[in-house]
Design an enzyme around this catalytic site. Structure first.
Site, PDB file in Angstrom:
ATOM      1  N   GLY A  76       0.821  -1.195   0.000  1.00 53.34           N
ATOM      2  CA  GLY A  76       0.000   0.000   0.000  1.00 53.34           C
ATOM      3  C   GLY A  76       0.857   1.249   0.000  1.00 53.34           C
ATOM      4  N   GLY A 124       0.292  -5.170   0.328  1.00 48.33           N
ATOM      5  CA  GLY A 124      -0.889  -5.082  -0.523  1.00 48.33           C
ATOM      6  C   GLY A 124      -0.752  -5.820  -1.830  1.00 48.33           C
ATOM      7  CD  GLU A 147       2.634  -6.265   6.025  1.00 49.19           C
ATOM      8  OE1 GLU A 147       2.170  -6.168   4.876  1.00 49.19           O
ATOM      9  OE2 GLU A 147       3.238  -7.291   6.435  1.00 49.19           O
ATOM     10  CG  ASP A 155      -2.847  -5.218   5.825  1.00 50.15           C
ATOM     11  OD1 ASP A 155      -1.764  -5.512   5.287  1.00 50.15           O
ATOM     12  OD2 ASP A 155      -3.457  -4.155   5.564  1.00 50.15           O
TER      13      ASP A 155
END
Length: 360
Positions: A76, A124, A147, A155
Site C-alpha cells: 500500500g 498489498g 509490516e 493484513d
C-alpha cells in the site's frame, strides 16, 4: 483503450490499465516509479474491473501484472496513509475497508485469476495476488509481509495465508518480515509455480487465446507447460528449527527458544525479530494464532481491519513509516520499547471486530 463494439467499456487510468485482450481480462498496475504501490484510487478501479470481467461472457480468465521491472506491487501507499487523516474512520480505515473487500473478491472470483508475482511483491501486492487461483513467481520474485518492521501487522488476508503455511513457516515470516525468493514462496504456499521471466510474454499470449468457459484445470495445465523446476527452498533446510522454536505460546517464548538453540541462523533470527515493533510483534502473533482456527479468509480480514484501525491510532505505525520512508534513518523508536511493556489487554481489545465492519 478503445472499446470494441458490443463489449463493456472498462474504467481505466494512468495508474491502473484495465483492458480485454482476446479472451483475457487484464489488470496492469502502472506506477512503476513507486513499485506499483497501491493507492485508494487504484482499489476503486480494480473492484469494478473484476465485476466487469465476471459478467463479460467473452472473458475466460483474468491476469494481474505490474508494469516496470521492479515488481508487481510493493504494498500500500504508506506515505499517503502517513499524511492522511488519523481518525478511526480516516484515510487508513477507508482505504483498508475497500482494499480488503477486493482481497476477498479475488479469493472467491469465479473465473480463473492469474497473478504474475514478478519482482517485489509485498503487503498489498500479496493481497492482490496470493488469494488468486494461480500464483506465478519468476527468478527475480521477492515476496514478503514486512509490516512488523513499520509498526503495522500483516493484513490483506496475510494472517490467513501465513497461518496455513506448512508448520511454523508462516509464524517465522510474519515475525521476521523476511523477504523470500521464488522457491521459498512456493514452499510457504504463497505461490504455485515458477515460470522464467523470459517465458511470461508467450504465456500471456496463450492466455489471450483461451476459450471462454475454460476452467482452472486447463489453466493449471497451461502453466505447467511453461514452468521450471524451482531451486531447493532455503527455508526447508531450517524447517526443523523453525517448527521447534516458533511453536511457542508467545513472542517471548519464541525469542527464548532461538536464544537457547544458539545456532547462527537462530541468533540472527532472534536479532531480526528483536528489531521490530514490540506492539506489532505481539499483535501479529495473536492474529496468526487466531487465523489457524478461523472459518475463512473474511473472518481474518475482519480481525485484521480492527487491528489496523487500532494501530493507526497509535505511535509505532507512524514512527515506523517515518524511519523507513520519510526520514529514512532506519532507526525507529518504538513505544513501548520492549515486549514486557506491551499491554496484553490492549492487544485483545484491538482484535475485536469494529462496529462498522468490512463484511456487513
Amino acid at each position: 483503450m478503445a472499446a470494441e463494439e458490443g463489449l463493456p467499456q472498462f474504467e481505466t487510468s494512468a495508474d491502473v490499465i484495465v483492458e480485454r485482450v482476446g479472451s483475457l481480462g487484464r489488470i496492469r498496475l502502472n506506477r512503476p516509479k513507486a513499485m506499483n504501490s497501491l493507492t485508494h484510487a487504484m482499489v476503486h478501479l480494480i473492484a469494478p474491473a473484476l465485476d466487469a470481467f465476471e459478467k463479460d461472457a467473452v472473458i475466460a480468465a483474468v491476469l494481474l501484472t505490474g508494469e516496470g521491472e521492479r515488481g508487481l506491487c510493493a504494498g500500500g501507499d504508506i506515505r499517503a496513509l502517513y499524511e492522511g487523516e488519523r481518525t478511526p474512520d480516516g484515510t487508513g480505515a477507508q482505504f483498508w475497508r475497500d482494499e480488503y473487500r477486493v482481497n476477498a473478491r479475488i479469493a472467491r472470483f469465479p473465473k480463473p485469476y492469474v497473478a504474475v508475482m514478478d519482482g517485489i511483491t509485498m503487503g498489498g501486492g500479496i493481497g492482490l495476488s496470493a488469494h488468486g487461483a494461480h500464483r506465478i513467481v519468476t527468478e527475480r520474485s521477492r515476496i514478503a509481509m514486512p509490516e512488523v518492521g513499520i509498526g503495522f501487522v500483516p493484513d490483506v488476508g496475510g494472517t490467513w495465508l501465513l497461518a496455513h503455511a506448512p508448520g511454523e513457516i508462516g509464524t517465522y515470516l510474519a515475525l521476521t518480515g523476511e523477504a523470500i525468493g521464488p522457491a521459498d514462496a512456493i514452499y510457504a504456499g504463497l505461490a504455485d509455480v515458477q515460470i522464467p521471466l523470459a517465458g511470461i510474454p508467450a504465456l500471456i499470449d496463450e492466455l489471450t487465446q483461451l476459450t471462454p468457459g475454460t476452467g482452472n484445470a486447463a489453466i493449471h495445465t497451461l502453466l505447467a507447460k511453461h514452468a521450471m523446476q524451482p531451486e531447493t527452498a532455503r527455508l526447508a533446510g531450517h524447517r526443523a528449527l523453525i517448527d521447534q522454536c516458533f511453536a511457542g505460546s508467545s513472542v517471548e517464548a519464541i525469542l527464548q527458544a532461538l536464544e537457547a538453540d544458539g545456532t547462527p541462523f537462530a541468533l540472527k533470527t532472534r536479532d531480526l525479530i528483536a528489531s521490530k515493533s514490540p506492539t506489532s510483534l505481539k499483535l501479529t502473533f495473536r492474529l496468526i494464532r487466531l487465523a489457524r482456527e478461523a472459518e475463512g479468509l473474511e473472518e481474518c480480514l475482519e480481525r485484521e481491519f480492527a487491528a489496523a484501525v487500532a494501530v493507526a491510532q497509535g505511535h509505532d505505525f507512524y514512527e515506523g513509516v517515518r524511519a523507513a520512508i520519510i526520514d529514512k534513518d532506519r532507526n525507529p523508536r518504538w513505544s513501548p520499547p520492549s515486549l514486557a511493556e506491551v499491554d496484553d489487554g490492549n492487544i485483545e481489545a484491538w482484535i475485536q471486530p469494529v462496529a462498522d465492519r468490512v463484511f456487513g
